[in-house]
Motif scaffolding. Structure first.
Motif: not given
Ligand code: ADP
Ligand code: MG
Length: 319
Positions: A46-52, A125-126, A310-318
């Motif tokens: 998604x533009x703006x989220x995953x790429x410019x 959106x791809x 250590x925490x194992x939190x990765x990227x979470x969109x929400x």
């Protein structure tokens, strides 16, 4: 103004190599070979989220398919077919042609037929759904890691995150380093052949898209185990060589996403075989830790021997 059908015909219709019925009908027909299971995965960019939104369309075409190919690599599957759902703000033919060039370069590199899709007007959106084949029962899931297994990572993860830090002006890389890191960010190389070679060797596997620690958390959760990461064994040297200081190199390697390297567990008895395989594939391979019995617990062992959870939190969109 080209019609939707002109666009599909001109840019997304190519001779298929192993597809019974490809682009142009109401549905494609795919025939998996005897004894094979279908492995299916979808990834949306998604533009703006995953790429410019102003990202280079050719690189974007490559990456849109490559991230999906990588999901199949992580199962030990062979990518075979993809369908592409595109939402485009305008029928910008130069943009679409460049996007298609990058997409088909990746399709050709990994033997994927584009078998269908959907093209509509809307926010950029791809979305790709990919289909692959894996011998029945041979797929490597996230759930098979066992206490005492080694933990391995392919390649030199962290380059993509370092490239992104460079684009954001958080670090100023030299010209060679910038080229290396931006290539990792824009043209990830899914580890398809190596993933298939790991069938019967790896006990659990995934591709790192959201950060090594965060994605490792998924293996721990699915396998019901913990892990100890040995900081001294992390492949940080390649990031240092690009000019990253220790703190940045470590952050890029452990928390940066987008490298699409394979993270997997394997019994220690496989060490020699793995070293030979990595050599044969010309792929760096690092043994970075072990699987432990303490469910959900992720521990870092620092270079001075000190150990801390250590925490194992990765990227979470929400989040
Ligand atoms: P329908 O209206 O039956 O869904 P479409 O008009 O959406 O059909 O699509 C016509 C044909 O073109 C279908 O075979 C579809 O799979 C294919 N197609 C549409 N968009 C794409 C695309 N971006 N890439 C590849 N094939 C596409
Ligand atoms: Mg349609």
């Amino acid at each position: 103004m080209p019609s939707e059908f002109d666009l599909i015909r001109r840019h997304f219709t190519r001779p298929a190599h192993h597809t019974t019925l490809s682009v142009g009908d109401d549905a494609a027909l795919l025939a998996p070979r005897a004894g094979m299971q279908l492995a299916v995965s979808t990834d949306m960019l998604v533009a703006g989220t995953h790429f410019f939104a102003d990202a280079d369309p050719e690189a974007l075409g490559w990456k849109t398919l490559a991230v999906n190919v990588s999901d199949l690599a992580a199962m030990g599957a062979e990518p075979r077919w993809a369908v592409l759902a595109l939402s485009l703000p305008a029928a910008d033919e130069a943009w679409i042609a460049a996007f298609a060039r990058g997409f088909f370069a990746c399709a050709d590199a990994f033997g994927v037929d584009l078998a269908g899709g959907d093209t509509t007007r809307g926010p950029l959106n791809l979305c790709v759904t990919i289909f692959g084949e894996v011998p029945a029962g041979a797929a490597v899931t996230r759930g098979g890691a066992r206490t005492g297994d080694d933990l391995w990572i392919t390649g030199t993860p962290g380059h993509a995150a370092l490239g992104l830090a460079h684009l954001r002006g958080e670090v100023a890389l030299g010209a060679d380093a910038a080229r290396t890191c931006l290539a990792a960010l824009h043209r990830p190389q899914p580890r398809v052949a190596f993933g298939q070679a790991l069938r019967g060797i790896a006990s659990a596997m995934l591709d790192v898209s959201d950060g090594l620690l965060g994605d490792l958390g998924h293996i721990l959760e699915c396998s019901g185990c913990g892990a100890l990461i040995d900081v001294a064994a992390l492949p940080l040297a390649a990031l240092h060589a690009c000019g990253a200081d220790d703190a940045l190199a470590r952050r890029c390697l452990l928390s940066g996403g987008d490298d699409y390297e394979l993270l997997f567990a394997a019994p220690p008895a496989q060490r020699e075989r793995l070293a030979a395989l990595a050599h044969g594939h010309g792929l760096p391979l690092s043994r970075i830790g072990t699987i432990t019995a303490s469910a959900g617990e992720l521990v870092l062992r620092e270079t001075d021997g000190r150990e801390h959870p250590t925490a194992h939190a990765g990227y979470d969109h929400f989040a």
